[in-house]
Design a protein around this motif. Structure first.
Motif: not given
Length: 410
Positions: A160, A165, A191, A244
């Motif tokens: 992020v 992203i 992530t 995102v």
């Protein structure tokens, strides 16, 4: 446990069988011959979709034989996993049929993910055209630089950065990415989150294929075949930026989603393989009865009758195991069916490989040509002993779950 098809399941499977016999079987050989004649090889930029595909899709949709895999009565046929299994087996008898009913991988799995985990915006933008058969999709998971049989090895990242992203990594065996209609991909990546455990470090992200930084490097042949016009590609992601809001269900939910995606998807794979096995056995028997060698039909030579019996037993055992897995998913949920799903993922491809190998042997040289679907079925069987996890991983899962009953936790 009751594995008898419901009236609705039987009616749908009968309609699928009739549609294939009437509309697909008469033109399928010509269809694949036409694609082979083009011979674009790995140059996916030249691949095209024959008009007959969209024409047949329109016919199937008009007859209500559409999105049969989705247990949603408004968006799909509303069949349970068990009920759909019988129609799914019918489509496995043809390499062309699954797409015609909009029941082809990886689209079915991707549609199920969006249906189950996607938000309203994601569903409107991507699920709706996928359900309509207007676009195709791809699932980016396997990577070339790590042992992908352990998905936690994944090196691709989804980090992020403000409202975006940023995606980086290499993926391959990305099935369907060469299709000119492929518009959206689901990218699975790390992530990193130190507050989450080993299985909370991965996410699934929606990536439009025209996003800057997404580069198809090549198509990968499987036993020399490029699977035109769909293909299996190696794709690199270099600082790819998407909103995102493209996280599916939020960051860190990748493994949770994968469990929901792969359970029903493996039922579909296995039932299609059993359909291919039935077709292979049928072709073997027909060939064995017609061809004569050394004064008798070749079906009566050597141990061929015994091999027919072995094939029948193997197919029926695999079908019962697969239907049991489907029943458990419907009644108890995916987590309760882990052993069963792992078991069928081992059994079904091996059964198809066994049966189609026998059929090829009965056909002699013809069996390894493109004059029958047998070489394509063999390709499918051997490949699926690796796809969605190799046999050894699934056996390891079965053993671990079995040992847990005795207090062994690792």
């Amino acid at each position: 446990m009751n594995f008898q098809p419901s009236d609705r399941a039987k009616k749908t499977a009968d309609a699928v069988r009739a549609f294939i016999k009437t509309h697909i079987e008469p033109i399928e050989a010509e269809h694949w011959e036409g694609i082979l004649a083009q011979r674009h090889g790995g140059d996916w930029t030249q691949w095209t979709i024959p008009p007959r595909v969209e024409e047949l899709k329109a016919k199937a949709k008009a007859e209500g034989l559409w999105n049969l895999f989705l247990p949603d009565a408004e968006l799909g046929a509303g069949l349970s996993v068990l009920e759909y299994a019988f129609s799914c087996e019918e489509t496995g008898r043809s390499m062309m049929a699954p797409e015609i009913f909009n029941c082809n991988a990886p689209d079915t799995g991707n549609m199920e993910v969006l249906w189950k985990y996607g938000n309203a915006e994601q569903k409107a933008q991507w699920l709706t055209p996928l359900l309509a058969g207007e676009i195709r999709s791809v699932f980016f998971m396997t990577e070339p630089d790590v042992a992908s049989s352990d998905a936690t090895n994944m090196e691709a990242t989804a980090v992020v950065d403000g409202d975006h992203i940023v995606l980086n990594g290499k993926k391959w065996w990305s099935s369907g990415v060469g299709d000119p209609r492929c518009a959206i991909g689901i990218f699975m990546a790390r992530t990193p989150n130190p507050d989450e455990g080993r299985h909370g470090q991965h996410s699934m992200v929606l990536v439009p294929m025209n996003t800057p930084g997404v580069e198809i490097k090549r198509m990968l042949p499987v036993f020399g075949e490029y699977d035109e016009p769909h293909g299996h590609g190696e794709v690199h992601f270099t600082n790819v930026r998407v909103p995102v809001g493209n996280f599916i269900a939020g960051p860190g939910k990748g493994f949770e989603i994968a469990q929901g995606r792969l359970g029903p998807g493996r039922i579909h794979h296995c039932m299609r393989m059993l359909g291919a096995a039935e077709k292979s056995l049928e072709l073997a028997i027909q060939r064995g009865l017609k061809r004569v060698a050394f004064g008798k039909p070749i079906i009566n030579l050597g141990g061929n009758r015994e091999r027919i019996a072995e094939c029948r037993v193997a197919i029926d055992q695999a079908r019962l195991l697969t239907l049991q897995a489907a029943w458990k998913i419907d009644t108890l949920g995916v987590m309760a069916a882990l052993t069963d799903v792992a078991a069928i993922k081992v059994v079904a491809p091996n059964v198809l490989q066994q049966v189609v190998d026998f059929a090829i042997q009965i056909h002699g040289g013809m069996g390894v040509s493109h004059d029958t679907p047998l070489s394509a079925f063999f390709n499918q069987a051997r490949s699926l002993r690796l796809a969605d996890g190799p046999d050894e991983v699934h056996k390891g899962m079965i053993a671990r779950l079995e040992l847990m009953k005795y207090g062994v936790s690792r």
